[in-house]
Write an enzyme that holds these catalytic residues in place. Structure first.
Site, PDB file in Angstrom:
ATOM      1  CE  LYS A  45       1.142  -1.537   7.088  1.00 42.43           C
ATOM      2  NZ  LYS A  45       0.503  -2.136   8.254  1.00 42.43           N
ATOM      3  CE1 TYR A  96      -7.078  29.044  -5.859  1.00 41.55           C
ATOM      4  CE2 TYR A  96      -5.219  27.639  -5.327  1.00 41.55           C
ATOM      5  CZ  TYR A  96      -6.161  28.088  -6.223  1.00 41.55           C
ATOM      6  OH  TYR A  96      -6.177  27.565  -7.482  1.00 41.55           O
TER       7      TYR A  96
HETATM    8  C1  LIG Z   1       1.591  -2.063   9.358  1.00 33.25           C
HETATM    9  C2  LIG Z   1       1.742  -3.182  10.305  1.00 33.25           C
HETATM   10  C3  LIG Z   1       2.962  -3.376  11.009  1.00 33.25           C
HETATM   11  C4  LIG Z   1       4.121  -2.404  10.945  1.00 33.25           C
HETATM   12  O1  LIG Z   1       3.927  -1.379  11.903  1.00 33.25           O
HETATM   13  P1  LIG Z   1       5.009  -0.210  12.132  1.00 33.25           P
HETATM   14  O2  LIG Z   1       4.437   0.590  13.240  1.00 33.25           O
HETATM   15  O3  LIG Z   1       5.082   0.548  10.848  1.00 33.25           O
HETATM   16  O4  LIG Z   1       6.292  -0.863  12.469  1.00 33.25           O
HETATM   17  C5  LIG Z   1       3.067  -4.513  11.805  1.00 33.25           C
HETATM   18  N1  LIG Z   1       2.043  -5.388  11.922  1.00 33.25           N
HETATM   19  C6  LIG Z   1       0.857  -5.223  11.289  1.00 33.25           C
HETATM   20  C7  LIG Z   1      -0.236  -6.222  11.471  1.00 33.25           C
HETATM   21  C8  LIG Z   1       0.663  -4.107  10.474  1.00 33.25           C
HETATM   22  O5  LIG Z   1      -0.516  -3.937   9.850  1.00 33.25           O
END
Ligand SMILES: *Cc1c(COP(=O)(O)O)cnc(C)c1O
Length: 378
Positions: free
Chosen positions: A46, A271
């Site tokens: 994702k 800035y």
């Molecule tokens: C994003 C996510 C993961 C992955 O988590 P990490 O800490 O990046 O390994 C696993 N399970 C769910 C439901 C998630 O939303």
């Protein structure tokens, strides 16, 4: 959109990302091994594969894992349109307008309530499709999922709905890296639920709970699939996890000096005039700023690497520029500078940048914008 160009064209850019796909492969093996038991893998890609580029990451993992996990329909469609063969799992909930599209693409969906399951069953039935679902149970995250105490009855009802194939059941740990007793307690609640469902003749092909940190901390035959994200990208949510598995960072953020300016004492940079030269010094400017995803809040502590040596930033980070202080050293226009990644014997890790910015490594990498060209090395 991800710009992918051959490395021969690297010289064209002022700021870019270099991504080691060989390290991605290495990390997958390392996490699988460190999870102890033989688990299948749902690789989480994702958020543009945590900023690493969805498609190139997915192509590298294609065929190596059971599922690729995304959190939006657009990401899922991107994978399908580009011929990724590995099944896609979608976390979260889609809108009624998105559901028919997801079903047509045979995306495996997450279900967090009876109402969601009912809606899905009715659309699946009208489209004459079977939809694979994984039922999410809340054992302590307090977010998505059927509350564990009501779960048994609700899941029984979901099982009676037509056109759904309940392939998996899962839960999520909020503090796998830092609170082992709470994580164990969640797991116990989950195991108890599975046992109860088992007595009613309800079984699931996939039972999962562990994100990256959980994959290292939890070993039980109750679970048979892991959901690593961050660690596939060579990053740690907590420094204490480094002793459990050694993964390699994949991503480097690099830029080129576009301006050199000699300052006399009393002159300022940026800035708010937060940096004022105390001595004669050389300031180098890079075409990278917070609009590329480099965190504004890091400016007081941040450093960059130039020719294997650390230099502090000078002044605030602008939208498209930042400057660093070379002191008495010299440099050339066009020279490469590393903001994240190794250079010689030195290395700036994403975790370090996150520390400077007062945030977590997840936020640093997921904010690296898609306007940055990404160069992939196999
Ligand atoms: C994003 C996510 C993961 C992955 O988590 P990490 O800490 O990046 O390994 C696993 N399970 C769910 C439901 C998630 O939303």
């Amino acid at each position: 959109m991800t710009i992918t160009l051959p490395t021969s064209r690297l010289m064209e850019h002022g700021t870019w990302l270099e991504i080691r796909l060989d390290h991605l492969r290495y990390n997958l093996k390392a996490v699988e091994k460190a999870s102890g038991r033989k688990n299948e893998v749902l690789a989480v890609v994702k958020a543009n594969a945590y900023g690493h580029g969805l498609l190139e990451t997915a192509k590298t993992l294609d065929g190596q894992v059971r599922y690729l996990g995304v959190s939006s329909l657009l990401e899922a469609l991107d994978l399908k349109e580009h011929g990724i063969a590995t099944p896609v799992f979608l976390f979260g909930r889609l809108t009624p307008a998105e559901l028919p599209i997801a079903l047509a693409e045979e995306i495996t969906l997450s279900v967090s309530s009876y109402e969601e399951a009912e809606e899905l069953a009715s659309i699946s039935q009208s489209l004459k499709r079977l939809t694979k679902i994984h039922i999410k149970v809340d054992t302590g995250m307090g977010r998505l999922g059927i509350p564990v105490l009501q779960a048994s009855g609700t899941i029984e009802k979901i099982h009676e709905l037509p056109s759904l194939v309940p392939e998996g059941i899962y839960t999520h740990f909020p503090s796998a890296e830092s609170d082992q007793p709470f994580t164990e307690e969640q797991l116990q609640r989950f195991a108890f639920l599975l046992e109860d469902l088992g007595k009613k003749g309800i079984h699931f092909v996939y039972r999962h709970a562990a994100n990256s940190a959980g994959s290292l901390k939890i070993r039980t035959p109750v679970l048979n699939l892991i959901r690593p994200g961050l660690m596939l990208y060579g990053l740690y949510s907590d420094e204490s996890l480094r002793k459990d598995v050694q993964v390699k960072p994949i991503l480097s953020l690099k830029s080129r000096i576009i301006l050199l300016k000699k300052l006399t004492p009393g002159q300022s940079v940026g800035y708010g005039r937060t940096y004022i030269a105390k001595t004669h010094t050389l300031i180098a400017t890079l075409p990278v700023g917070y609009s590329h995803g480099y965190p504004y809040s890091a400016f007081q502590k941040a450093q960059v690497l130039y020719k294997g040596k650390r230099y502090p930033l000078a002044g605030r980070i602008s939208m498209d520029y930042l400057s660093f202080d070379l002191g008495p050293d010299s440099a050339k226009i066009g020279d490469e500078v590393t903001l994240i990644g190794p250079d010689g014997k030195e290395e700036i890790r994403t975790e370090e940048v996150a520390g400077w910015a007062g945030t977590i490594p997840y936020e640093i990498v997921t904010r690296l914008t898609s306007k940055l060209p990404r160069y992939y090395r196999s």
